[in-house]
Design an enzyme around this catalytic site. Structure first.
Site, short mmCIF file in Angstrom:
data_model
loop_
_atom_site.label_atom_id
_atom_site.label_comp_id
_atom_site.label_asym_id
_atom_site.label_seq_id
_atom_site.Cartn_x
_atom_site.Cartn_y
_atom_site.Cartn_z
N TYR A 1 -14.68 -0.52 9.53
CA TYR A 1 -13.26 -0.18 9.65
C TYR A 1 -12.75 -0.59 11.05
CZ TYR A 1 -9.15 2.95 9.68
OH TYR A 1 -7.88 3.48 9.75
N GLY B 1 -0.25 5.01 -0.85
CA GLY B 1 -1.25 5.70 -0.04
C GLY B 1 -0.67 6.87 0.72
N GLY C 1 0.83 -1.22 0.00
CA GLY C 1 0.00 0.00 0.00
C GLY C 1 0.86 1.25 0.00
N ASP D 1 2.38 -1.58 -4.43
CA ASP D 1 1.00 -1.12 -4.33
C ASP D 1 0.22 -1.82 -5.43
OD1 ASP D 1 -0.39 1.52 -2.84
OD2 ASP D 1 -1.46 0.81 -4.61
N1 SER Z 1 -7.84 8.70 9.53
C1 SER Z 1 -8.58 7.47 9.63
C2 SER Z 1 -9.94 7.63 9.08
O1 SER Z 1 -10.48 8.70 9.16
C3 SER Z 1 -8.67 7.03 11.04
O2 SER Z 1 -7.75 6.06 11.28
O3 SER Z 1 -10.49 6.68 8.63
#
Ligand code: SER
Length: 332
Positions: A141, A11, A8, A34
């Site tokens: 997430y 990123g 990655g 990546d």
């Molecule tokens: N910066 C990240 C997000 O907003 C948080 O880990 O998803």
């Protein structure tokens, strides 16, 4: 000799971590990978390969061919993208991690994996969130971040893999855009301040979250991997922070440098709900005690540095800026 593979790498974090790693360990020692090959940029100054981390055999082949002993596994979807595509987020965030851990087990590699303030949830004490506390996130997430922390700890205790991680706060950078995160406003605001003198924020004025300037975040990732293992009581993952910001306090700091800057609010309910499920402040004393973590940038010094770099960048690159969900994280 440390030989590193970064996944990655194109990123937000990798774009700055790779040059920093090459500075420390040598250009040819750090292989950036990546799912997409960037057209230009400093990543291409050293070795770079296309790598889809969902392909376990390809990960193994790249790690063996580079004779890597360390993997920085950055490939992942951020919080807002993950809420839009929860099945994909689960597949990418968990599937790539388990592939990397299996290769690390077999090839005897150390593994760095970023976790996040998103690994906390509404049941976590909010101010501050301790190092060891309730982790019941309400986002996909967060689910993948908590599971990832546990999986990394498991590979350490069960298989002896040297896994280490950080719970990053929102990361602010002038080099690569984030993309698909809830804290992205804290990057967008600087660009818009310089380009139009005003910014419309998708979080409400008083939404407080932890933040950190990217040079500190990059240094933290390298330092935790260099830390003396005999001092580590924790591994996956350390709370680290530098400052607590609201959109209003960030706007005030920008206004001190960009007179007349204006902020307006058009709250996005999805990202507002995500932000409200996260702590207002995390306690990073374990990182400070166990491996000497210390941030260098506060709001004022970060703001001066961001604006200096962005003025140069936007002057040279006006019209080519691209902030958004398709930038930076491979699969958003
Ligand atoms: N910066 C990240 C997000 O907003 C948080 O880990 O998803």
């Amino acid at each position: 000799m440390t030989k590193i593979v970064v996944t990655g790498a194109a990123g937000q974090v990798g774009t700055e971590l790779v040059p920093a790693l090459r500075e420390v360990y040598g250009e040819t020692e750090v292989l950036a990978t990546d799912v997409r090959v960037p057209g230009t940029g400093t990543l291409l100054d050293g070795p770079f390969e296309a790598l889809d981390c969902l392909d376990a055999a390809a990960v193994a082949e790249v790690v063996r061919r580079h004779a890597a002993d360390t993997i920085y596994h950055l490939a992942a979807l951020l919080s807002a993208s993950a809420e839009q595509k929860p099945q994909l987020a689960y597949e990418v965030n968990m599937g790539t991690l388990v592939n990397v851990l299996e290769v690390a087990r077999d090839a005897h590699c150390a593994v760095f994996t970023p976790s996040s303030i998103g690994a906390f949830g509404p049941g976590t004490p909010s101010d501050p969130a301790p190092q060891d506390t309730v982790q019941r996130p309400s986002t996909m997430y967060g689910v993948t971040k908590v599971a990832g922390e546990l999986l990394c700890d498991y590979y350490h205790s069960r298989f002896g893999v040297d896994t280490r991680g950080l719970r990053f706060p929102g990361l602010i950078s002038h080099v690569a855009p984030p993309g698909g995160g809830t804290t992205d406003y804290a990057v967008e605001i600087y660009y818009d301040a310089l380009e139009s003198g005003r910014y419309t924020c998708f979080l409400s004025a008083d939404t407080q979250l932890d933040m950190m300037y990217m040079p500190d975040a990059v240094r933290a990732a390298i330092e935790v991997m260099e830390a003396d293992p005999s001092r580590l009581r924790h591994r996956n993952a350390f709370n680290v922070t530098a400052m607590q910001l609201t959109p209003a306090t960030l706007a005030d700091a920008i206004r001190a440098e960009v007179p007349g800057f204006e902020i307006a609010y058009d709250v996005d309910p999805v990202r507002q709900r995500i932000a409200e499920s996260w702590p207002r402040r995390i306690d990073d004393s374990a990182a400070r005690d166990e491996w000497g973590w210390s941030h260098r940038y506060d709001l004022a010094s970060m703001t001066k540095d961001m604006l200096t770099h962005l003025k140069a960048k936007l002057g040279a690159d006006a019209g080519h800026r691209k902030l958004g969900a398709d930038a930076g994280h491979g699969r958003n």
